[in-house]
Design a protein around this motif. Structure first.
Motif, PDB file in Angstrom:
ATOM      1  N   VAL A 150       0.849  -1.195   0.000  1.00 59.41           N
ATOM      2  CA  VAL A 150       0.000   0.000   0.000  1.00 59.41           C
ATOM      3  C   VAL A 150       0.884   1.243   0.000  1.00 59.41           C
ATOM      4  O   VAL A 150       1.819   1.363   0.791  1.00 59.41           O
ATOM      5  CB  VAL A 150      -0.969   0.001   1.209  1.00 59.41           C
ATOM      6  N   SER A 151       0.578   2.174  -0.903  1.00 56.28           N
ATOM      7  CA  SER A 151       1.458   3.322  -1.131  1.00 56.28           C
ATOM      8  C   SER A 151       1.290   4.451  -0.115  1.00 56.28           C
ATOM      9  O   SER A 151       2.144   5.329  -0.036  1.00 56.28           O
ATOM     10  CB  SER A 151       1.226   3.877  -2.541  1.00 56.28           C
ATOM     11  N   LEU A 152       0.227   4.456   0.668  1.00 57.79           N
ATOM     12  CA  LEU A 152       0.007   5.488   1.678  1.00 57.79           C
ATOM     13  C   LEU A 152       0.125   4.875   3.068  1.00 57.79           C
ATOM     14  O   LEU A 152      -0.215   3.707   3.261  1.00 57.79           O
ATOM     15  CB  LEU A 152      -1.374   6.122   1.505  1.00 57.79           C
ATOM     16  N   ASP A 153       0.594   5.664   4.039  1.00 59.12           N
ATOM     17  CA  ASP A 153       0.782   5.109   5.381  1.00 59.12           C
ATOM     18  C   ASP A 153      -0.124   5.744   6.435  1.00 59.12           C
ATOM     19  O   ASP A 153      -0.007   5.429   7.618  1.00 59.12           O
ATOM     20  CB  ASP A 153       2.244   5.213   5.813  1.00 59.12           C
ATOM     21  N   ASP A 154      -1.031   6.633   6.011  1.00 57.27           N
ATOM     22  CA  ASP A 154      -1.938   7.285   6.954  1.00 57.27           C
ATOM     23  C   ASP A 154      -3.375   6.904   6.598  1.00 57.27           C
ATOM     24  O   ASP A 154      -3.877   7.281   5.535  1.00 57.27           O
ATOM     25  CB  ASP A 154      -1.758   8.806   6.871  1.00 57.27           C
ATOM     26  N   PRO A 155      -4.058   6.145   7.464  1.00 58.58           N
ATOM     27  CA  PRO A 155      -5.423   5.702   7.132  1.00 58.58           C
ATOM     28  C   PRO A 155      -6.402   6.858   6.935  1.00 58.58           C
ATOM     29  O   PRO A 155      -7.338   6.755   6.139  1.00 58.58           O
ATOM     30  CB  PRO A 155      -5.832   4.828   8.326  1.00 58.58           C
ATOM     31  N   ASP A 156      -6.191   7.987   7.628  1.00 56.47           N
ATOM     32  CA  ASP A 156      -7.079   9.135   7.431  1.00 56.47           C
ATOM     33  C   ASP A 156      -6.907   9.749   6.051  1.00 56.47           C
ATOM     34  O   ASP A 156      -7.869  10.241   5.454  1.00 56.47           O
ATOM     35  CB  ASP A 156      -6.843  10.189   8.518  1.00 56.47           C
ATOM     36  N   VAL A 157      -5.680   9.715   5.536  1.00 59.27           N
ATOM     37  CA  VAL A 157      -5.443  10.197   4.166  1.00 59.27           C
ATOM     38  C   VAL A 157      -6.142   9.268   3.178  1.00 59.27           C
ATOM     39  O   VAL A 157      -6.773   9.725   2.218  1.00 59.27           O
ATOM     40  CB  VAL A 157      -3.938  10.301   3.866  1.00 59.27           C
ATOM     41  N   VAL A 158      -6.054   7.968   3.407  1.00 57.69           N
ATOM     42  CA  VAL A 158      -6.736   7.003   2.532  1.00 57.69           C
ATOM     43  C   VAL A 158      -8.235   7.273   2.542  1.00 57.69           C
ATOM     44  O   VAL A 158      -8.880   7.353   1.483  1.00 57.69           O
ATOM     45  CB  VAL A 158      -6.448   5.550   2.958  1.00 57.69           C
ATOM     46  N   ARG A 159      -8.819   7.433   3.737  1.00 64.72           N
ATOM     47  CA  ARG A 159     -10.255   7.719   3.828  1.00 64.72           C
ATOM     48  C   ARG A 159     -10.591   9.032   3.124  1.00 64.72           C
ATOM     49  O   ARG A 159     -11.620   9.152   2.465  1.00 64.72           O
ATOM     50  CB  ARG A 159     -10.689   7.740   5.290  1.00 64.72           C
ATOM     51  N   GLY A 160      -9.719  10.024   3.281  1.00 66.68           N
ATOM     52  CA  GLY A 160      -9.942  11.310   2.624  1.00 66.68           C
ATOM     53  C   GLY A 160      -9.931  11.186   1.111  1.00 66.68           C
ATOM     54  O   GLY A 160     -10.743  11.817   0.424  1.00 66.68           O
ATOM     55  N   VAL A 161      -9.023  10.373   0.586  1.00 65.84           N
ATOM     56  CA  VAL A 161      -8.973  10.137  -0.857  1.00 65.84           C
ATOM     57  C   VAL A 161     -10.271   9.480  -1.321  1.00 65.84           C
ATOM     58  O   VAL A 161     -10.884   9.901  -2.317  1.00 65.84           O
ATOM     59  CB  VAL A 161      -7.756   9.267  -1.238  1.00 65.84           C
ATOM     60  N   LEU A 162     -10.713   8.444  -0.606  1.00 64.21           N
ATOM     61  CA  LEU A 162     -11.942   7.752  -0.985  1.00 64.21           C
ATOM     62  C   LEU A 162     -13.132   8.699  -0.966  1.00 64.21           C
ATOM     63  O   LEU A 162     -13.952   8.725  -1.890  1.00 64.21           O
ATOM     64  CB  LEU A 162     -12.199   6.565  -0.049  1.00 64.21           C
ATOM     65  N   ARG A 163     -13.221   9.502   0.096  1.00 67.88           N
ATOM     66  CA  ARG A 163     -14.354  10.417   0.227  1.00 67.88           C
ATOM     67  C   ARG A 163     -14.301  11.514  -0.825  1.00 67.88           C
ATOM     68  O   ARG A 163     -15.316  11.873  -1.402  1.00 67.88           O
ATOM     69  CB  ARG A 163     -14.378  11.030   1.629  1.00 67.88           C
ATOM     70  N   SER A 164     -13.118  12.047  -1.095  1.00 65.95           N
ATOM     71  CA  SER A 164     -13.022  13.173  -2.032  1.00 65.95           C
ATOM     72  C   SER A 164     -13.428  12.765  -3.445  1.00 65.95           C
ATOM     73  O   SER A 164     -13.927  13.588  -4.211  1.00 65.95           O
ATOM     74  CB  SER A 164     -11.616  13.766  -2.025  1.00 65.95           C
TER      75      SER A 164
END
Length: 201
Positions: A150-164
């Motif tokens: 997985v290329s990202l290490d911050d779950p909140d960033v991942v959630r933000g990407v999905l939501r955006s």
């Protein structure tokens, strides 16, 4: 004041929420009156206030019920996913479908109305710093970021990407994104984000 049995109260409250759901979805919050909801249920306007303090309180309850329905569906859809990559794609496809098909879902996750209503009920100002309800309800990114692929290490960033990504639904049918091109764009976005997130998968 009309007296209701506990059973009557439960039934009437459920009917108010269901009528509110239909009316708010069709007309929005501002154009829906308390009397529209009570007429649909067959009770007097004054009786409404035995169940909810305000139209805002009913609207918040409707949004919370809508949120729960969405995540029940999402949980059912995720049951068939066998890999983290499939989970990510399932989450995106399910959320896109829900946002496109339900004005209330769009208001929840794209327009952030649940935060506005909560702020009104609290008497606080609207704040945009919170990533939203979808962030609180999706535990999968916490597991994904622990993976080597997985290329990202911050779950909140991942959630933000999905939501955006859901914001692209607002462009459908506009000159920016004509309806004929929308489906292909949505598919390409989902595939691109999933491929980028699971870079080595």
């Amino acid at each position: 004041m009309t007296r209701f049995t506990d059973e009557d109260r439960e039934r009437i409250r459920a009917e108010l929420i269901e009528a509110g759901h239909e009316l708010f979805a069709e007309f929005g919050f501002d154009r829906t009156r308390v009397s529209d909801v009570t007429d649909a249920v067959g009770i007097g306007t004054s009786t409404f206030y035995q169940f909810f303090d305000s139209k805002e309180a009913l609207y918040l309850e409707v949004l919370l019920v809508e949120r729960d329905r969405i995540f029940e569906r999402l949980e059912a859809e995720l049951a068939g996913a066998e890999t983290a990559r499939e989970e990510a794609e399932t989450i995106l496809r399910t959320m896109f479908s829900q946002v496109r098909s339900s004005p209330l879902t769009s208001r929840l996750f794209v327009e952030g109305e649940i935060r506005l209503v909560e702020a009104q009920l609290d008497g606080t100002e609207h704040e945009t710093a919170d990533p939203g309800e979808i962030g609180k309800m999706l535990p999968q990114p916490d597991e994904w970021v622990a993976r080597d692929d997985v290329s990202l290490d911050d779950p909140d960033v991942v959630r933000g990407v999905l939501r955006s990504l859901l914001f692209v639904t607002q462009a459908q049918g506009t000159p920016l994104l004509p309806t004929v091109a929308y489906e292909a764009v949505e598919d390409a976005l989902i595939e691109t984000v999933v491929d980028g997130l699971f870079a080595d998968g």
